[in-house]
Scaffold this motif. Structure first.
Motif, short mmCIF file in Angstrom:
data_model
loop_
_atom_site.label_atom_id
_atom_site.label_comp_id
_atom_site.label_asym_id
_atom_site.label_seq_id
_atom_site.Cartn_x
_atom_site.Cartn_y
_atom_site.Cartn_z
N LEU A 15 54.08 41.98 34.83
CA LEU A 15 52.83 42.72 34.70
C LEU A 15 51.64 41.78 34.75
O LEU A 15 50.63 42.06 35.42
CB LEU A 15 52.84 43.50 33.37
CG LEU A 15 51.58 44.34 33.07
CD1 LEU A 15 51.39 45.40 34.15
CD2 LEU A 15 51.69 44.98 31.70
N TRP A 16 51.74 40.63 34.05
CA TRP A 16 50.65 39.65 34.06
C TRP A 16 50.44 39.07 35.45
O TRP A 16 49.30 38.90 35.89
CB TRP A 16 50.93 38.55 33.06
CG TRP A 16 49.94 37.41 33.11
CD1 TRP A 16 50.17 36.12 33.44
CD2 TRP A 16 48.54 37.49 32.80
NE1 TRP A 16 49.02 35.38 33.37
CE2 TRP A 16 48.01 36.20 32.98
CE3 TRP A 16 47.70 38.53 32.41
CZ2 TRP A 16 46.66 35.92 32.78
CZ3 TRP A 16 46.35 38.24 32.21
CH2 TRP A 16 45.85 36.95 32.39
N LEU A 17 51.52 38.76 36.17
CA LEU A 17 51.42 38.25 37.53
C LEU A 17 50.74 39.27 38.45
O LEU A 17 49.94 38.90 39.31
CB LEU A 17 52.80 37.88 38.07
CG LEU A 17 53.49 36.67 37.42
CD1 LEU A 17 54.90 36.51 37.99
CD2 LEU A 17 52.69 35.41 37.65
N THR A 18 51.09 40.53 38.25
CA THR A 18 50.49 41.58 39.08
C THR A 18 49.00 41.72 38.80
O THR A 18 48.20 41.90 39.72
CB THR A 18 51.19 42.93 38.80
OG1 THR A 18 52.60 42.79 39.05
CG2 THR A 18 50.63 44.03 39.69
N ILE A 19 48.60 41.59 37.53
CA ILE A 19 47.19 41.70 37.17
C ILE A 19 46.39 40.53 37.74
O ILE A 19 45.28 40.68 38.24
CB ILE A 19 47.03 41.77 35.64
CG1 ILE A 19 47.63 43.08 35.10
CG2 ILE A 19 45.56 41.65 35.23
CD1 ILE A 19 47.66 43.16 33.59
N ARG A 20 46.98 39.33 37.69
CA ARG A 20 46.29 38.13 38.17
C ARG A 20 46.28 38.02 39.68
O ARG A 20 45.45 37.30 40.25
CB ARG A 20 46.96 36.87 37.60
CG ARG A 20 46.51 36.48 36.22
CD ARG A 20 47.04 35.08 35.90
NE ARG A 20 46.58 34.11 36.87
CZ ARG A 20 45.46 33.42 36.75
NH1 ARG A 20 44.66 33.62 35.73
NH2 ARG A 20 45.11 32.53 37.66
N TYR A 21 47.17 38.72 40.35
CA TYR A 21 47.36 38.53 41.79
C TYR A 21 46.09 38.71 42.60
O TYR A 21 45.77 37.86 43.45
CB TYR A 21 48.47 39.46 42.30
CG TYR A 21 48.56 39.48 43.81
CD1 TYR A 21 49.05 38.38 44.51
CD2 TYR A 21 48.14 40.58 44.53
CE1 TYR A 21 49.13 38.38 45.88
CE2 TYR A 21 48.21 40.59 45.91
CZ TYR A 21 48.71 39.50 46.58
OH TYR A 21 48.77 39.51 47.94
N LEU A 78 50.50 47.43 45.24
CA LEU A 78 49.76 47.05 44.03
C LEU A 78 48.70 46.01 44.35
O LEU A 78 47.60 46.04 43.78
CB LEU A 78 50.73 46.51 42.97
CG LEU A 78 51.68 47.54 42.36
CD1 LEU A 78 52.58 46.88 41.31
CD2 LEU A 78 50.91 48.70 41.72
N GLY A 79 49.00 45.09 45.26
CA GLY A 79 48.00 44.10 45.66
C GLY A 79 46.82 44.74 46.35
O GLY A 79 45.66 44.39 46.08
N THR A 80 47.09 45.70 47.24
CA THR A 80 46.01 46.40 47.94
C THR A 80 45.15 47.19 46.96
O THR A 80 43.92 47.19 47.04
CB THR A 80 46.60 47.34 49.01
OG1 THR A 80 47.37 46.57 49.94
CG2 THR A 80 45.49 48.07 49.76
N LEU A 81 45.80 47.88 46.03
CA LEU A 81 45.06 48.61 45.00
C LEU A 81 44.20 47.66 44.16
O LEU A 81 43.04 47.97 43.85
CB LEU A 81 46.03 49.37 44.09
CG LEU A 81 46.58 50.69 44.60
CD1 LEU A 81 47.67 51.22 43.67
CD2 LEU A 81 45.47 51.73 44.74
N GLY A 82 44.77 46.51 43.80
CA GLY A 82 44.02 45.55 43.00
C GLY A 82 42.81 45.00 43.73
O GLY A 82 41.73 44.86 43.14
#
Length: 354
Positions: A15-21, A78-82
């Motif tokens: 989850l943290w990696l996804t948020i920081r990505y 998830l990266g595109t959304l972020g």
């Protein structure tokens, strides 16, 4: 049990990696890009390269962990959304909140004064349709992510061919990123011009009425207007010109997310309505052309950067070259360059002997 096998990241770690990505995908590869002299002049010099190698090493570990511990589709979506959230939706909401909280200050830095305030009288006041514009714009952004996801599912699950975007643990080289970004933005410029002009402003096109009754009813632009349109018109005007270059050249996912971040920032600032913009030499001209198109009933300025309009003779007001000259004069570029040249060429004064 294999003692040499690395432990699988926990749910919190992933989850943290996804948020920081979204931050890492811009911060660390950009360090490598800024090592290219030409790009370091063009790009906004906000990121330093004091620890490029170490940052890239950490980013490679982060990227590899994401790819190995998640499905490629999940990382892409998830990266595109972020990216869209970080570089478009959050700044757009921040600008909207700023305009609502301090309208007297916002008016002073708006190109068209009170007309450009989302909650001004021209837009129906506080009870106007600013909330509808924000809601539709957000929904269209999510629609774009959904269409991108559908393409990936079509390629991988139905047609059983390789993914639309390249997703692997290897990182693209700086020069390959630069080349893909340049040709992607160039093709986006061409596609946006022809699709926008002939599908959304041609009298025989069935989409023209939708586009004119949605986006062109806005009195003056603010950031959410960039993606405010009928869903079909949005797909033609925004999604296809942005996504098709990545699909055609099969961008690496990292390159695509950097490309998407550039497009998102362009939308955020070009439609913001502010006359004070970062890197005004580029964004200032883009913003003025978008304003003239929106407020000029769509009679010109169909492309994103204005290059195709300049070539085709469909520029409204000043063209792209005129905007560059005007911005250069406003920022006293010539005077600064001459001043520096004189400093460099100045000889030290020799002390006279008494």
């Amino acid at each position: 049990m294999n003692l040499f096998q690395p432990a699988r990241p926990s749910l919190l770690d992933r989850l943290w990696l996804t948020i920081r990505y979204p931050y890492d995908v811009i911060r660390n590869p950009l360090d490598a890009l800024l090592s290219v002299p030409a790009l370091s002049f063009v790009l906004v010099p906000t990121f330093s390269s004091y620890s490029t190698s170490l940052n890239l090493l950490f980013f490679y570990v982060t990227w590899s962990t994401l790819i190995l511990s998640n499905s490629p589709l999940k990382v892409e979506v998830l990266g595109t959304l972020g990216i869209r959230l970080l570089f478009y939706l959050v700044p757009a909401f921040a600008f909207l909140a700023f305009d609502a909280a301090v309208p007297k200050l916002a008016v002073k830095i708006k190109e068209h004064g009170g007309t450009a305030l989302p909650m001004g009288e021209e837009h129906g006041g506080v009870k106007g349709r600013w909330w509808k514009v924000a809601l539709v714009s957000t929904a269209n952004v999510l629609l774009g992510v959904a269409m991108q996801t559908s393409v990936e599912l079509l390629f991988t699950k139905i047609l059983h061919i390789r993914s639309a975007l390249k997703i692997s643990t290897s990182l693209p080289l700086p020069w390959s990123i630069a080349i893909d970004l340049i040709r992607g933005l160039f093709l986006r410029e061409i596609l946006s011009y022809f699709l926008h002009r002939y599908l959304l402003h041609h009298p025989d096109s069935p989409l023209t009425e939708y586009h004119m009754r949605w986006q062109h009813t806005i009195a003056a632009p603010y950031s959410f207007v960039a993606n405010y349109d009928h869903p079909l018109a949005y797909a033609v005007r925004v999604f296809l010109p942005t996504y098709l270059p990545a699909l055609l050249f099969r961008f690496h996912l990292l390159t695509y997310h950097m490309y998407l971040a550039i497009v998102s920032l362009e939308e955020t600032f070009a439609y913001s309505g502010y006359d004070v913009l970062p890197s005004g030499l580029i964004l200032g001209g883009i913003a003025r052309r978008q304003e003239r198109h929106l407020m000029g009933e769509g009679k010109g300025n169909y492309s994103c950067l204005g290059v195709c309009d300049f070539v085709a003779g469909t520029s409204l007001g000043d063209d792209a070259l005129d905007d560059v000259r005007e911005e250069a004069e406003n920022h006293n570029v010539q005077e600064k360059v001459k001043g520096r040249a004189k400093k460099v060429g100045r000889k030290p004064k020799s002390r006279s002997r008494s």
